[in-house]
Motif scaffolding. Structure first.
Motif, PDB file in Angstrom:
ATOM      1  N   VAL A 153       0.829  -1.217   0.000  1.00  0.00           N
ATOM      2  CA  VAL A 153       0.000   0.000   0.000  1.00  0.00           C
ATOM      3  C   VAL A 153       0.860   1.262   0.000  1.00  0.00           C
ATOM      4  O   VAL A 153       0.642   2.184  -0.802  1.00  0.00           O
ATOM      5  CB  VAL A 153      -0.961  -0.003   1.206  1.00  0.00           C
ATOM      6  CG1 VAL A 153      -1.692   1.327   1.322  1.00  0.00           C
ATOM      7  CG2 VAL A 153      -1.960  -1.143   1.081  1.00  0.00           C
ATOM      8  N   GLN A 157       2.120   1.470  -3.926  1.00  0.00           N
ATOM      9  CA  GLN A 157       0.903   2.205  -4.291  1.00  0.00           C
ATOM     10  C   GLN A 157      -0.255   1.314  -4.742  1.00  0.00           C
ATOM     11  O   GLN A 157      -1.055   1.691  -5.582  1.00  0.00           O
ATOM     12  CB  GLN A 157       1.212   3.233  -5.392  1.00  0.00           C
ATOM     13  CG  GLN A 157       2.307   4.227  -5.036  1.00  0.00           C
ATOM     14  CD  GLN A 157       1.938   5.102  -3.827  1.00  0.00           C
ATOM     15  OE1 GLN A 157       0.906   5.746  -3.834  1.00  0.00           O
ATOM     16  NE2 GLN A 157       2.772   5.109  -2.804  1.00  0.00           N
ATOM     17  N   LYS A 158      -0.344   0.118  -4.149  1.00  0.00           N
ATOM     18  CA  LYS A 158      -1.480  -0.764  -4.412  1.00  0.00           C
ATOM     19  C   LYS A 158      -2.663  -0.310  -3.569  1.00  0.00           C
ATOM     20  O   LYS A 158      -2.497   0.328  -2.525  1.00  0.00           O
ATOM     21  CB  LYS A 158      -1.127  -2.215  -4.063  1.00  0.00           C
ATOM     22  CG  LYS A 158       0.037  -2.787  -4.844  1.00  0.00           C
ATOM     23  CD  LYS A 158      -0.328  -3.078  -6.273  1.00  0.00           C
ATOM     24  CE  LYS A 158       0.810  -3.785  -6.993  1.00  0.00           C
ATOM     25  NZ  LYS A 158       0.486  -4.065  -8.395  1.00  0.00           N
ATOM     26  N   SER A 159      -3.851  -0.657  -4.014  1.00  0.00           N
ATOM     27  CA  SER A 159      -5.042  -0.330  -3.232  1.00  0.00           C
ATOM     28  C   SER A 159      -5.136  -1.275  -2.044  1.00  0.00           C
ATOM     29  O   SER A 159      -4.515  -2.348  -2.027  1.00  0.00           O
ATOM     30  CB  SER A 159      -6.301  -0.463  -4.095  1.00  0.00           C
ATOM     31  OG  SER A 159      -6.529  -1.826  -4.404  1.00  0.00           O
ATOM     32  N   VAL A 160      -5.912  -0.877  -1.052  1.00  0.00           N
ATOM     33  CA  VAL A 160      -6.119  -1.734   0.118  1.00  0.00           C
ATOM     34  C   VAL A 160      -6.749  -3.047  -0.316  1.00  0.00           C
ATOM     35  O   VAL A 160      -6.400  -4.122   0.189  1.00  0.00           O
ATOM     36  CB  VAL A 160      -6.987  -1.012   1.173  1.00  0.00           C
ATOM     37  CG1 VAL A 160      -7.398  -1.971   2.283  1.00  0.00           C
ATOM     38  CG2 VAL A 160      -6.223   0.176   1.764  1.00  0.00           C
ATOM     39  N   ALA A 163      -4.018  -5.235  -1.740  1.00  0.00           N
ATOM     40  CA  ALA A 163      -3.163  -5.742  -0.663  1.00  0.00           C
ATOM     41  C   ALA A 163      -3.886  -6.820   0.139  1.00  0.00           C
ATOM     42  O   ALA A 163      -3.287  -7.819   0.544  1.00  0.00           O
ATOM     43  CB  ALA A 163      -2.740  -4.601   0.250  1.00  0.00           C
ATOM     44  N   SER A 164      -5.161  -6.627   0.335  1.00  0.00           N
ATOM     45  CA  SER A 164      -5.963  -7.609   1.065  1.00  0.00           C
ATOM     46  C   SER A 164      -6.027  -8.926   0.298  1.00  0.00           C
ATOM     47  O   SER A 164      -5.890 -10.009   0.878  1.00  0.00           O
ATOM     48  CB  SER A 164      -7.374  -7.066   1.296  1.00  0.00           C
ATOM     49  OG  SER A 164      -8.157  -8.007   1.993  1.00  0.00           O
ATOM     50  N   ILE A 174      -5.088  -3.844   7.481  1.00  0.00           N
ATOM     51  CA  ILE A 174      -4.112  -3.200   6.601  1.00  0.00           C
ATOM     52  C   ILE A 174      -3.956  -1.729   6.961  1.00  0.00           C
ATOM     53  O   ILE A 174      -2.838  -1.207   6.992  1.00  0.00           O
ATOM     54  CB  ILE A 174      -4.512  -3.383   5.118  1.00  0.00           C
ATOM     55  CG1 ILE A 174      -4.394  -4.862   4.753  1.00  0.00           C
ATOM     56  CG2 ILE A 174      -3.649  -2.517   4.208  1.00  0.00           C
ATOM     57  CD1 ILE A 174      -4.869  -5.218   3.376  1.00  0.00           C
ATOM     58  N   TYR A 175      -5.041  -1.052   7.257  1.00  0.00           N
ATOM     59  CA  TYR A 175      -4.951   0.348   7.694  1.00  0.00           C
ATOM     60  C   TYR A 175      -4.128   0.451   8.980  1.00  0.00           C
ATOM     61  O   TYR A 175      -3.293   1.345   9.142  1.00  0.00           O
ATOM     62  CB  TYR A 175      -6.337   0.939   7.912  1.00  0.00           C
ATOM     63  CG  TYR A 175      -7.070   1.261   6.633  1.00  0.00           C
ATOM     64  CD1 TYR A 175      -6.580   2.221   5.744  1.00  0.00           C
ATOM     65  CD2 TYR A 175      -8.255   0.619   6.305  1.00  0.00           C
ATOM     66  CE1 TYR A 175      -7.241   2.513   4.553  1.00  0.00           C
ATOM     67  CE2 TYR A 175      -8.936   0.904   5.119  1.00  0.00           C
ATOM     68  CZ  TYR A 175      -8.423   1.856   4.254  1.00  0.00           C
ATOM     69  OH  TYR A 175      -9.083   2.139   3.079  1.00  0.00           O
ATOM     70  N   LYS A 178      -0.464  -0.119   8.219  1.00  0.00           N
ATOM     71  CA  LYS A 178       0.147   1.055   7.601  1.00  0.00           C
ATOM     72  C   LYS A 178       0.567   2.058   8.665  1.00  0.00           C
ATOM     73  O   LYS A 178       1.678   2.601   8.628  1.00  0.00           O
ATOM     74  CB  LYS A 178      -0.840   1.702   6.621  1.00  0.00           C
ATOM     75  CG  LYS A 178      -0.264   2.880   5.863  1.00  0.00           C
ATOM     76  CD  LYS A 178      -1.255   3.422   4.846  1.00  0.00           C
ATOM     77  CE  LYS A 178      -0.662   4.629   4.118  1.00  0.00           C
ATOM     78  NZ  LYS A 178      -1.587   5.212   3.147  1.00  0.00           N
TER      79      LYS A 178
END
Length: 199
Positions: A153, A157-160, A163-164, A174-175, A178
């Protein structure tokens, strides 16, 4: 990487003493990957990039110990870029004299000094981030899946959601990852940036 990583200034001071082989090994380990990536971006083949990197480091050490580096006249990175440029130029001249025209060794025209300095600094920053991530992995109590989610992420620069899907972690984890990783990584990055003198 150890928390006692030397600044480039300290390394340069130690490099003046041929007996301090550890300083040269550390300087080489620090700048060889950057120079190799930098040369590769100039469309030098992998083998040529290795050769130019080696020659750049050899010339650097010889000229530095001969007192040819004046810090007042420019940054170390600019001097390394100039040496690498000269090595690439010499390689081209040697090929031209031998009438070698190998497509895989074709090189892009050398750009202006400012553009090359920017390219070198980009590669330097990439190296710092890579080292910082390696150190984070080696020193944190967080598991690899959490660190990988952060890397996807924050760095790639991948989206959540992406990444999930890759890590199997839910979005809220994931948040949280980060936030936790970023606070630790900032401290590591600050120290490495001071060591590379990019601040």
């Amino acid at each position: 990487m150890s928390n006692s990583v030397q600044t480039t200034t300290a390394l340069l001071a130690d490099l003046l003493d041929p007996e301090k082989e550890d300083a040269w090994r550390e300087f080489d380990a620090r700048f060889r990957p950057i120079l190799r990536a930098f040369c590769s971006k100039l469309a030098v083949s992998h083998a040529d990039a290795e050769d130019v990197t080696q020659e750049t480091l050899v010339r650097f050490l010889k000229h530095y110990r001969a007192g040819k580096y004046d810090r007042e006249r420019g940054r170390l990175s600019s001097w390394l870029v100039t040496i690498a440029q000269n090595c690439i130029h010499d390689l081209r001249e040697s090929r031209a004299q031998r009438k070698e025209y190998r497509g895989e060794s074709a090189m892009l025209p050398l750009s202006g000094a400012g553009e090359l300095d920017d390219l070198f600094e980009q590669e330097c920053r990439k190296q710092i981030v890579e080292q910082a991530m390696n150190e984070l992995r080696a020193t944190t109590r967080m598991d690899e899946k959490t660190i990988r989610a952060f890397e996807l992420v924050a760095i790639h620069q991948k989206s959540v959601a992406e990444a999930s899907a890759e890590t199997g972690l839910p979005a809220d984890s994931i948040y949280a990852a980060k936030h936790r990783c970023l606070s630790q990584l900032r401290e590591i990055l600050k120290r490495l940036q001071r060591a590379y003198e990019l601040e």
